[in-house]
Design a protein around this motif. Structure first.
Motif, PDB file in Angstrom:
ATOM      1  N   PRO A  80       0.648  -4.462  -2.177  1.00 43.43           N
ATOM      2  CA  PRO A  80      -0.587  -5.188  -1.830  1.00 43.43           C
ATOM      3  C   PRO A  80      -0.944  -6.246  -2.865  1.00 43.43           C
ATOM      4  N   ALA A  81      -0.689  -5.945  -4.152  1.00 38.25           N
ATOM      5  CA  ALA A  81      -1.025  -6.906  -5.204  1.00 38.25           C
ATOM      6  C   ALA A  81      -0.197  -8.176  -5.052  1.00 38.25           C
ATOM      7  N   ALA A  82       1.111  -8.018  -4.817  1.00 30.14           N
ATOM      8  CA  ALA A  82       1.979  -9.184  -4.679  1.00 30.14           C
ATOM      9  C   ALA A  82       1.694  -9.941  -3.387  1.00 30.14           C
ATOM     10  N   THR A  83       1.456  -9.191  -2.309  1.00 24.29           N
ATOM     11  CA  THR A  83       1.190  -9.836  -1.012  1.00 24.29           C
ATOM     12  C   THR A  83      -0.089 -10.656  -1.062  1.00 24.29           C
ATOM     13  N   GLY A  84      -1.171 -10.045  -1.535  1.00 21.01           N
ATOM     14  CA  GLY A  84      -2.437 -10.768  -1.628  1.00 21.01           C
ATOM     15  C   GLY A  84      -2.358 -11.944  -2.569  1.00 21.01           C
ATOM     16  N   PHE A  85      -1.654 -11.746  -3.692  1.00 21.84           N
ATOM     17  CA  PHE A  85      -1.494 -12.817  -4.680  1.00 21.84           C
ATOM     18  C   PHE A  85      -0.813 -14.033  -4.057  1.00 21.84           C
ATOM     19  N   ILE A  86       0.268 -13.805  -3.326  1.00 21.17           N
ATOM     20  CA  ILE A  86       1.002 -14.903  -2.695  1.00 21.17           C
ATOM     21  C   ILE A  86       0.131 -15.599  -1.646  1.00 21.17           C
TER      22      ILE A  86
END
Length: 270
Positions: A80-86
């Motif tokens: 979730p952290a990487a997905t939201g960040f992107i």
């Protein structure tokens, strides 16, 4: 007073916090009344300080809570952290390519986005407005997160982030109003446009809080979304502006100081 604030719905809390961050922008813009000029070295140092605060807030107030919540809710911490960040960085990057705007201190011909004949003052204001949207979202998401009841999402942490964003909004208000003064605008118009650029923050804060409150499963994604959006702005806009006039050492030490102070505030108070 704090007990009254703590008893409010998170969306109302986000609105009040957004109004505070806007007021700090307005306070910075108001410097144009007593000062016709502002020391460029000091302004670059303050912009670096603002960048440092945003960098630290993105890590301690947004990305780390996002990963901790993901782990507690049974997801891989980084997904979730990487997905939201992107998604957050990608959205602001897309708007940046379309919205006509001009970064502070740069010549008119370097304006980004769709080509337009809009005046330089309008392009400057749009640049800061775009800059302030992620900040408002970050504040709103952290207040909306309080409704989750998780230990990582406390009122103290949300207030700390709002305080940090408010502090770094002060030099941003100066950075808008003073260049307009150099463009020949009246003192009142310089102040008006300077504070107007920050008015988007309470609106974005309410939106961020409402989304999280009514769709709690998106919270880890929302936190990292705001982090990605803020970091794009810092790297693409704030840091280059702080070092534009050759005061690189001052801007760099300002950024280090801002990062350190925000880190301490978040750990000590959040």
């Amino acid at each position: 007073m704090f007990e009254f604030f703590a008893g409010l719905n998170p969306v109302y809390q986000a609105l009040l916090a957004g109004l505070f961050t806007w007021a700090m922008t307005a306070a910075g813009a108001a410097i144009v009344f007593p000062c016709r000029n502002f020391n460029r070295r000091l302004l670059n140092t303050m912009l670096g300080f603002a960048a440092g605060i945003m960098l630290a807030a993105s890590v301690w107030s947004l990305l780390i809570p996002s990963m901790e919540l993901s782990g507690e809710w049974g997801s891989l911490k980084w997904v979730p952290a990487a997905t939201g960040f992107i998604l957050g960085a990608g959205l602001i990057a897309g708007i940046d390519r379309v919205l006509p705007h001009l970064h502070i201190g740069f010549p008119r011909e370097t304006a980004e986005g769709i080509k337009t004949s809009w005046p330089k003052s309008t392009l400057l204001i749009l640049a800061i407005t775009l800059h302030n949207i992620p900040e408002g979202l970050a504040v709103g998401v952290t207040f909306g997160a309080i409704a989750s009841g998780q230990p990582e999402t406390t009122l103290a942490a949300a207030v700390t982030l709002a305080l940090g964003i408010g502090i770094q909004n002060f030099p941003e208000g100066i950075a808008v109003s003073m260049p307009l003064r150099g463009e020949g605008f009246s003192t009142f118009k310089c102040f008006w446009y300077g504070q107007l650029s920050g008015l988007v923050e309470p609106l974005a804060a309410v939106l961020g809080a409402a989304v999280v409150v009514f769709a709690m499963p998106v919270l880890p994604y929302a936190l990292s979304f705001a982090a990605g959006a803020m970091l794009f702005v810092v790297i693409e806009e704030v840091i280059p502006e702080s070092q534009l006039h050759g005061n690189t050492d001052y801007a760099t030490f300002g950024a280090l100081a801002g990062f350190l102070i925000m880190m301490i505030l978040d750990v000590a108070l959040g």
